[in-house]
Design a protein around this motif. Structure first.
Motif, PDB file in Angstrom:
ATOM      1  N   UNK A   1      -9.489  -6.463  -2.887  1.00 33.31           N
ATOM      2  CA  UNK A   1     -10.104  -5.230  -2.383  1.00 33.31           C
ATOM      3  C   UNK A   1      -9.468  -3.971  -2.971  1.00 33.31           C
ATOM      4  N   UNK A   2      -8.266  -4.073  -3.450  1.00 33.64           N
ATOM      5  CA  UNK A   2      -7.591  -2.920  -4.052  1.00 33.64           C
ATOM      6  C   UNK A   2      -6.958  -1.980  -3.055  1.00 33.64           C
ATOM      7  N   UNK A   3      -6.983  -2.384  -1.776  1.00 29.34           N
ATOM      8  CA  UNK A   3      -6.414  -1.501  -0.755  1.00 29.34           C
ATOM      9  C   UNK A   3      -4.902  -1.358  -0.923  1.00 29.34           C
ATOM     10  N   UNK A   4      -4.267  -2.482  -1.060  1.00 32.00           N
ATOM     11  CA  UNK A   4      -2.808  -2.440  -1.204  1.00 32.00           C
ATOM     12  C   UNK A   4      -2.414  -1.701  -2.488  1.00 32.00           C
ATOM     13  N   UNK A   5      -3.236  -1.901  -3.535  1.00 36.35           N
ATOM     14  CA  UNK A   5      -2.965  -1.194  -4.794  1.00 36.35           C
ATOM     15  C   UNK A   5      -3.106   0.299  -4.616  1.00 36.35           C
ATOM     16  N   UNK A   6      -4.184   0.702  -3.903  1.00 35.02           N
ATOM     17  CA  UNK A   6      -4.382   2.131  -3.661  1.00 35.02           C
ATOM     18  C   UNK A   6      -3.287   2.702  -2.765  1.00 35.02           C
ATOM     19  N   UNK A   7      -2.909   1.897  -1.761  1.00 33.40           N
ATOM     20  CA  UNK A   7      -1.847   2.360  -0.871  1.00 33.40           C
ATOM     21  C   UNK A   7      -0.520   2.527  -1.615  1.00 33.40           C
ATOM     22  N   UNK A   8      -0.340   1.682  -2.581  1.00 36.99           N
ATOM     23  CA  UNK A   8       0.931   1.756  -3.311  1.00 36.99           C
ATOM     24  C   UNK A   8       0.904   2.742  -4.472  1.00 36.99           C
ATOM     25  N   UNK A   9      -0.331   3.311  -4.772  1.00 36.08           N
ATOM     26  CA  UNK A   9      -0.434   4.216  -5.922  1.00 36.08           C
ATOM     27  C   UNK A   9       0.520   5.410  -5.825  1.00 36.08           C
ATOM     28  N   UNK A  10       0.557   6.120  -4.654  1.00 36.72           N
ATOM     29  CA  UNK A  10       1.489   7.254  -4.595  1.00 36.72           C
ATOM     30  C   UNK A  10       2.945   6.826  -4.792  1.00 36.72           C
ATOM     31  N   UNK A  11       3.259   5.716  -4.216  1.00 35.82           N
ATOM     32  CA  UNK A  11       4.628   5.239  -4.378  1.00 35.82           C
ATOM     33  C   UNK A  11       4.899   4.853  -5.830  1.00 35.82           C
ATOM     34  N   UNK A  12       3.864   4.225  -6.451  1.00 35.94           N
ATOM     35  CA  UNK A  12       4.037   3.884  -7.863  1.00 35.94           C
ATOM     36  C   UNK A  12       4.170   5.137  -8.718  1.00 35.94           C
ATOM     37  N   UNK A  13       3.327   6.153  -8.369  1.00 41.87           N
ATOM     38  CA  UNK A  13       3.438   7.403  -9.126  1.00 41.87           C
ATOM     39  C   UNK A  13       4.817   8.025  -8.948  1.00 41.87           C
ATOM     40  N   UNK A  14       5.306   8.006  -7.696  1.00 40.99           N
ATOM     41  CA  UNK A  14       6.642   8.552  -7.447  1.00 40.99           C
ATOM     42  C   UNK A  14       7.698   7.742  -8.185  1.00 40.99           C
ATOM     43  N   UNK A  15       7.481   6.434  -8.162  1.00 39.99           N
ATOM     44  CA  UNK A  15       8.439   5.579  -8.863  1.00 39.99           C
ATOM     45  C   UNK A  15       8.394   5.835 -10.357  1.00 39.99           C
ATOM     46  N   UNK A  16       7.120   5.998 -10.883  1.00 42.46           N
ATOM     47  CA  UNK A  16       7.015   6.308 -12.309  1.00 42.46           C
ATOM     48  C   UNK A  16       7.656   7.645 -12.640  1.00 42.46           C
TER      49      UNK A  16
END
Length: 379
Positions: free
Chosen positions: A161-176
């Motif tokens: 569904x991509x929900x977890x991916x979307x939820x983690x996007x800000x964190x991934x962006x912050x991590x990046x």
């Protein structure tokens, strides 16, 4: 020993037959052995070892988002006789059913608890989810004689569904972003370290060049001194020879000067002294002649003295001829010598005059005759 049975450390020995104890259909023996009568008693063994059950269940969250959850449950038969009796009555004939039943029990509780939680809570509070599932299943597991040691949630998947991916996007962006910052910091630190290393290499090269230049200068100086040592030593030797020759020439000149003084100057000075004495004597003679001419009474005496005086002085002067006289004060010294000779002559003259005076007084006629002769000579 015959008819003596001992269970393994991780087993419970169940003996059926005979009288029941406490209402249980069999007697439980753990940790020790016992005698079992054949034919009248039957022995079975129930494992007390740790068992494992896996759960892979599709659950729907409070937000109606389906999740695929995988978990692992570690469980075992309880050590107390009651748990052993409960488990034995249910699983003794097929002990593999313990894992199957445990998985089904936990799957039901897992669906129930996940249905009351959001995806964010499930992701961020996974330990809370495991604790709630354990709490709700303990009582049910105890009824069948099983004890749960742990529950581990292995994975949670949103099934595309991509929900977890979307939820983690800000964190991934912050991590990046943090990774980029860290990479930039690392790059900057690496550049600074490289620049510092380059400066150190340059400084080391500069110091090396300075030391090499100093060494070369010292070597060149030593070589130049070594090259000049021979000519310098030769020049110093020549200088010493010239100094010795100069000193020898000075000594020879001083010796020659002394020889010239002895051979030329002193004889000349002696001759000059003699001539001056003669001149002084001649002058004294003329003065005496004048005085004698003025004196009528002593003409004969003066004539006699005058005639004898040159001879006296000449004899004295002849004594100086060839004499090596050291005259210390030049012309004054010669005058003093001449004056001394004349003084001696005058002293002699006074003695002669005093002796002859008496004679002339006794013989006045002779003196008069002599005076007349002197006058004739003057005329």
């Amino acid at each position: 020993m015959l008819f003596y049975k001992v269970p393994a450390p991780d087993q419970a020995m169940l003996i059926s037959g005979g009288r029941r104890q406490g209402g249980a259909p069999f007697r439980v023996v753990t940790g020790h052995g016992t005698y079992v009568l054949p034919v009248f008693r039957k022995v079975r063994f129930l494992t007390l070892a740790m068992c494992e059950a896996e759960v892979s269940e599709t659950c729907v969250t409070k937000q109606a988002i389906p999740l695929q959850v995988k978990a692992v449950i570690a469980f075992k038969v309880g050590n107390d006789p009651e748990s052993v009796v409960n488990a034995g009555q249910r699983f003794l004939s097929d002990q593999s059913q313990m894992s199957i039943l445990t998985g089904r029990i936990f799957a039901g509780h897992l669906r129930s608890i996940i249905g009351s939680m959001t995806v964010e809570e499930i992701i961020t509070e996974r330990q809370k989810l495991a604790e709630e599932v354990l709490d709700t299943s303990k009582a049910e597991m105890a009824k069948i004689g099983l004890l749960v040691d742990s529950l581990q949630i292995q994975s949670i998947d949103d099934m595309g569904s991509g929900y977890i991916e979307a939820m983690s996007a800000p964190h991934k962006a912050e991590i990046r972003r943090q990774a980029q910052v860290a990479q930039a910091e690392a790059t900057r630190a690496s550049s600074m370290a490289e620049q510092d290393a380059e400066r150190q290499r340059a400084e080391y090269a500069r110091q090396t060049a300075v030391v090499q230049a100093e060494y070369k200068a010292q070597i060149d100086k030593a070589q130049a001194e070594a090259a000049q040592a021979g000519p310098l030593a030769q020049a110093q030797a020549t200088q010493q020879v010239l100094a010795a020759q100069t000193e020898l020439a000075q000594r020879a000149a001083e010796l020659r000067q002394q020889q010239l003084v002895a051979e030329v100057v002193k004889p000349a000075e002696a001759e000059a002294a003699r001539i001056k004495v003669l001149a002084q004597a001649e002058a004294d003679r003329m003065r005496i002649q004048a005085e004698a001419a003025a004196s009528n009474g002593r003409v004969a005496l003066d004539k006699m003295i005058i005639d004898q005086l040159p001879q006296i002085v000449r004899e004295a002067a002849n004594g100086l001829q060839g004499a090596n006289i050291n005259v210390l004060n030049g012309a004054d010294g010669l005058g003093q010598i001449a004056a001394g000779l004349v003084s001696q002559g005058l002293t002699i003259l006074d003695s002669v005059k005093s002796g002859l005076g008496q004679t002339i007084e006794q013989n006045g006629t002779g003196a008069e005759v002599e005076r007349v002769r002197i006058e004739d000579d003057r005329a």
